[in-house]
Design an enzyme around this catalytic site. Structure first.
Site, PDB file in Angstrom:
ATOM      1  N   HIS A   1       3.595 -10.293  -2.842  1.00 62.17           N
ATOM      2  CA  HIS A   1       4.214  -9.172  -1.933  1.00 62.17           C
ATOM      3  C   HIS A   1       4.378 -10.125  -0.492  1.00 62.17           C
ATOM      4  O   HIS A   1       3.384 -10.269   0.076  1.00 62.17           O
ATOM      5  CB  HIS A   1       3.041  -8.187  -1.693  1.00 62.17           C
ATOM      6  CG  HIS A   1       3.368  -7.127  -1.016  1.00 62.17           C
ATOM      7  ND1 HIS A   1       2.683  -6.094  -0.499  1.00 62.17           N
ATOM      8  CD2 HIS A   1       4.625  -6.747  -0.197  1.00 62.17           C
ATOM      9  CE1 HIS A   1       3.090  -5.065   0.110  1.00 62.17           C
ATOM     10  NE2 HIS A   1       4.440  -5.653   0.629  1.00 62.17           N
TER      11      HIS A   1
ATOM     12  N   ASP B   1       1.474   0.519  -3.609  1.00 61.47           N
ATOM     13  CA  ASP B   1       0.362  -0.267  -3.200  1.00 61.47           C
ATOM     14  C   ASP B   1      -0.012   0.426  -1.758  1.00 61.47           C
ATOM     15  O   ASP B   1       0.653   0.634  -0.903  1.00 61.47           O
ATOM     16  CB  ASP B   1       1.130  -1.537  -2.675  1.00 61.47           C
ATOM     17  CG  ASP B   1       0.326  -2.631  -2.156  1.00 61.47           C
ATOM     18  OD1 ASP B   1      -0.866  -2.492  -2.091  1.00 61.47           O
ATOM     19  OD2 ASP B   1       0.638  -3.643  -1.878  1.00 61.47           O
ATOM     20  N   GLY B   2      -1.335   0.519  -1.623  1.00 64.83           N
ATOM     21  CA  GLY B   2      -2.051   1.019  -0.552  1.00 64.83           C
ATOM     22  C   GLY B   2      -2.779   2.052  -0.750  1.00 64.83           C
ATOM     23  O   GLY B   2      -2.433   3.354  -0.831  1.00 64.83           O
TER      24      GLY B   2
ATOM     25  N   SER C   1      -5.176  -6.386  -6.132  1.00 65.03           N
ATOM     26  CA  SER C   1      -4.868  -7.448  -5.008  1.00 65.03           C
ATOM     27  C   SER C   1      -6.047  -8.156  -4.334  1.00 65.03           C
ATOM     28  O   SER C   1      -7.138  -7.613  -4.069  1.00 65.03           O
ATOM     29  CB  SER C   1      -4.362  -6.293  -3.825  1.00 65.03           C
ATOM     30  OG  SER C   1      -4.483  -7.055  -2.595  1.00 65.03           O
TER      31      SER C   1
ATOM     32  N   GLY D   1      -7.936  -1.450   2.362  1.00 63.91           N
ATOM     33  CA  GLY D   1      -9.082  -0.466   2.709  1.00 63.91           C
ATOM     34  C   GLY D   1      -8.572   0.880   3.396  1.00 63.91           C
ATOM     35  O   GLY D   1      -9.321   1.622   4.240  1.00 63.91           O
TER      36      GLY D   1
ATOM     37  N   ASP E   1      -1.192 -10.914  -1.280  1.00 57.43           N
ATOM     38  CA  ASP E   1      -0.480 -10.294  -0.195  1.00 57.43           C
ATOM     39  C   ASP E   1      -0.304 -11.195   0.811  1.00 57.43           C
ATOM     40  O   ASP E   1      -1.240 -11.900   1.392  1.00 57.43           O
ATOM     41  CB  ASP E   1      -1.281  -9.305   0.395  1.00 57.43           C
ATOM     42  CG  ASP E   1      -1.409  -8.095  -0.503  1.00 57.43           C
ATOM     43  OD1 ASP E   1      -0.186  -7.296  -0.690  1.00 57.43           O
ATOM     44  OD2 ASP E   1      -2.408  -7.496  -0.871  1.00 57.43           O
TER      45      ASP E   1
ATOM     46  N   HIS F   1      -1.957  -9.412  -7.905  1.00 55.11           N
ATOM     47  CA  HIS F   1      -1.185  -9.185  -6.614  1.00 55.11           C
ATOM     48  C   HIS F   1      -1.563 -10.083  -5.415  1.00 55.11           C
ATOM     49  O   HIS F   1      -2.875  -9.854  -5.145  1.00 55.11           O
ATOM     50  CB  HIS F   1      -1.323  -7.647  -6.287  1.00 55.11           C
ATOM     51  CG  HIS F   1      -0.439  -7.171  -5.036  1.00 55.11           C
ATOM     52  ND1 HIS F   1       0.838  -6.689  -5.339  1.00 55.11           N
ATOM     53  CD2 HIS F   1      -0.719  -6.858  -3.867  1.00 55.11           C
ATOM     54  CE1 HIS F   1       1.292  -6.366  -4.383  1.00 55.11           C
ATOM     55  NE2 HIS F   1       0.592  -6.464  -3.503  1.00 55.11           N
TER      56      HIS F   1
ATOM     57  N   GLY G   1      -0.695  -4.407   6.187  1.00 48.36           N
ATOM     58  CA  GLY G   1      -1.358  -5.164   6.969  1.00 48.36           C
ATOM     59  C   GLY G   1      -2.586  -5.362   6.641  1.00 48.36           C
ATOM     60  O   GLY G   1      -3.331  -6.395   6.703  1.00 48.36           O
TER      61      GLY G   1
ATOM     62  N   MET H   1       5.270   1.640  -0.571  1.00 49.10           N
ATOM     63  CA  MET H   1       4.028   1.462   0.292  1.00 49.10           C
ATOM     64  C   MET H   1       3.435   2.642   0.489  1.00 49.10           C
ATOM     65  O   MET H   1       4.240   3.515   1.229  1.00 49.10           O
ATOM     66  CB  MET H   1       4.331   0.489   1.558  1.00 49.10           C
ATOM     67  CG  MET H   1       4.841  -0.806   1.333  1.00 49.10           C
ATOM     68  SD  MET H   1       3.443  -1.878   0.583  1.00 49.10           S
ATOM     69  CE  MET H   1       1.799  -1.659   1.416  1.00 49.10           C
TER      70      MET H   1
ATOM     71  N   MET I   1       1.001 -12.345   4.282  1.00 49.23           N
ATOM     72  CA  MET I   1       1.477 -11.771   5.704  1.00 49.23           C
ATOM     73  C   MET I   1       1.522 -12.723   6.661  1.00 49.23           C
ATOM     74  O   MET I   1       0.549 -13.740   6.730  1.00 49.23           O
ATOM     75  CB  MET I   1       0.294 -10.715   5.924  1.00 49.23           C
ATOM     76  CG  MET I   1      -0.104  -9.649   4.957  1.00 49.23           C
ATOM     77  SD  MET I   1      -1.486  -8.771   5.531  1.00 49.23           S
ATOM     78  CE  MET I   1      -1.752  -7.758   4.208  1.00 49.23           C
TER      79      MET I   1
ATOM     80  N   MET J   1       5.047 -10.231   3.182  1.00 52.78           N
ATOM     81  CA  MET J   1       5.280  -9.191   4.248  1.00 52.78           C
ATOM     82  C   MET J   1       5.302 -10.271   5.580  1.00 52.78           C
ATOM     83  O   MET J   1       4.547 -10.580   6.159  1.00 52.78           O
ATOM     84  CB  MET J   1       3.850  -8.430   4.489  1.00 52.78           C
ATOM     85  CG  MET J   1       3.612  -7.309   3.432  1.00 52.78           C
ATOM     86  SD  MET J   1       2.093  -6.919   3.170  1.00 52.78           S
ATOM     87  CE  MET J   1       1.341  -7.849   2.174  1.00 52.78           C
TER      88      MET J   1
HETATM   89  C1  DX5 Z   1      -1.630  -3.940   2.505  1.00 49.63           C
HETATM   90  C2  DX5 Z   1      -1.489  -4.692   1.253  1.00 49.63           C
HETATM   91  C3  DX5 Z   1      -2.155  -4.087   0.035  1.00 49.63           C
HETATM   92  C4  DX5 Z   1      -3.539  -4.067   0.148  1.00 49.63           C
HETATM   93  C5  DX5 Z   1      -4.126  -2.925  -0.640  1.00 49.63           C
HETATM   94  O1  DX5 Z   1      -0.639  -4.322   3.235  1.00 49.63           O
HETATM   95  O2  DX5 Z   1      -0.087  -4.905   0.667  1.00 49.63           O
HETATM   96  O3  DX5 Z   1      -1.637  -4.739  -1.195  1.00 49.63           O
HETATM   97  O4  DX5 Z   1      -4.263  -5.264  -0.260  1.00 49.63           O
HETATM   98  O5  DX5 Z   1      -5.550  -2.730  -0.421  1.00 49.63           O
HETATM   99  P1  DX5 Z   1      -5.998  -1.337  -0.985  1.00 49.63           P
HETATM  100  O6  DX5 Z   1      -5.961  -0.977  -2.230  1.00 49.63           O
HETATM  101  O7  DX5 Z   1      -7.562  -1.427  -0.336  1.00 49.63           O
HETATM  102  O8  DX5 Z   1      -5.552  -0.256   0.083  1.00 49.63           O
HETATM  103 ZN    ZN Z   2       0.459  -5.505  -1.251  1.00 47.54          ZN
END
Ligand code: DX5
Ligand code: ZN
Length: 226
Positions: free
Chosen positions: A69, A178-179, A11, A148, A38, A36, A145, A140, A40, A71
């Site tokens: 993805h 993911d997460g 990601s 880390g 993200d 990937h 959001g 998820m 948002m 969101m």
């Molecule tokens: C969270 C995202 C993830 C995020 C994962 O909302 O959808 O894709 O980037 O980050 P890590 O792998 O650091 O948890």
């Molecule tokens: Zn994601």
């Protein structure tokens, strides 16, 4: 049960955006399978990130599939823009769709693979109608959001439930997670039936660098998934 390859999807949320092109190339060289992205909107989730413009830039930087993805609220309004930008997979949150099956069909009509995802607090039965149609289900394992965050181990049971639903329907859909995914929890997640593993911090913030992060994940995962 058929065995397929385990896919690793870095990601870019934790990438250095001043060096995005070279970091994506490093992922590709180290054996990443998908990139990937993200997206948002600062509304459905409390963070604001990237749109079709970044996807188009990523498309220039790699030939790997781009796993987008979304969101965002009202995802239907932006599907076409993301496909035109070069998305390979478009994954929508079930919480954001009035009629998720019609959103899946709209994605398919744009010649794109359709994914459906659900937040940690959303029950598994919310995705049951999607199972016969979706190409990908994303579980998820953090509240979406931010990268880390810590992996929510109570989601292991949910991954197993989704795997069961897919197998009951003989669905070949990907089961993505993911997460908070990292070398420590990867094998547990795989054992519950996931076969696509998203990671931001475990790759882009690995102390040994991007290639070391991906190699460690590959080593922990092995080659074969459900
Ligand atoms: C969270 C995202 C993830 C995020 C994962 O909302 O959808 O894709 O980037 O980050 P890590 O792998 O650091 O948890
Ligand atoms: Zn994601």
């Amino acid at each position: 049960m058929n065995k397929s390859s385990c896919l690793i999807a870095p990601s870019i949320l934790s990438a250095n955006f001043l060096r995005l092109g070279e970091q994506i190339t490093a992922c590709e060289k180290a054996g990443a399978d998908w990139i990937h992205v993200d997206v948002m909107d600062g509304h459905f989730v409390p963070n604001l990130t990237m749109g079709p413009f970044i996807v188009a830039q990523v498309r220039q930087a790699t030939s790997l599939p781009i796993d987008v993805h979304l969101m965002i609220d009202n995802p239907d309004d932006l599907l076409e823009a993301f496909v035109k930008a070069g998305a390979t997979n478009l994954t929508v949150h079930v919480e954001t769709c009035r009629d998720v099956v019609s959103t899946i069909k709209k994605i398919h009509s744009l010649d794109c693979r359709a994914g459906v995802t659900l937040n940690p607090a959303t029950p598994v039965d919310s995705i049951t109608p999607s199972i016969p149609h979706a190409d990908l289900i994303l579980v998820m394992t953090v509240h979406p959001g931010f990268s880390g965050q810590n992996f929510m181990s109570d989601m292991l049971e949910k991954i197993a439930s989704v795997r069961k639903l897919l197998d009951e329907e003989n669905s070949p859909a990907y089961l993505e997670v993911d997460g908070g995914i990292n070398a420590t929890n990867l094998a547990h997640v795989r054992d519950e039936g996931a076969n696509v593993f998203v990671a931001a911090n475990a790759i882009f913030r690995h102390p040994g660098g991007i290639a070391a992060g991906i190699q460690l994940m590959r080593q922990e995962l092995g080659e074969s998934c459900q």
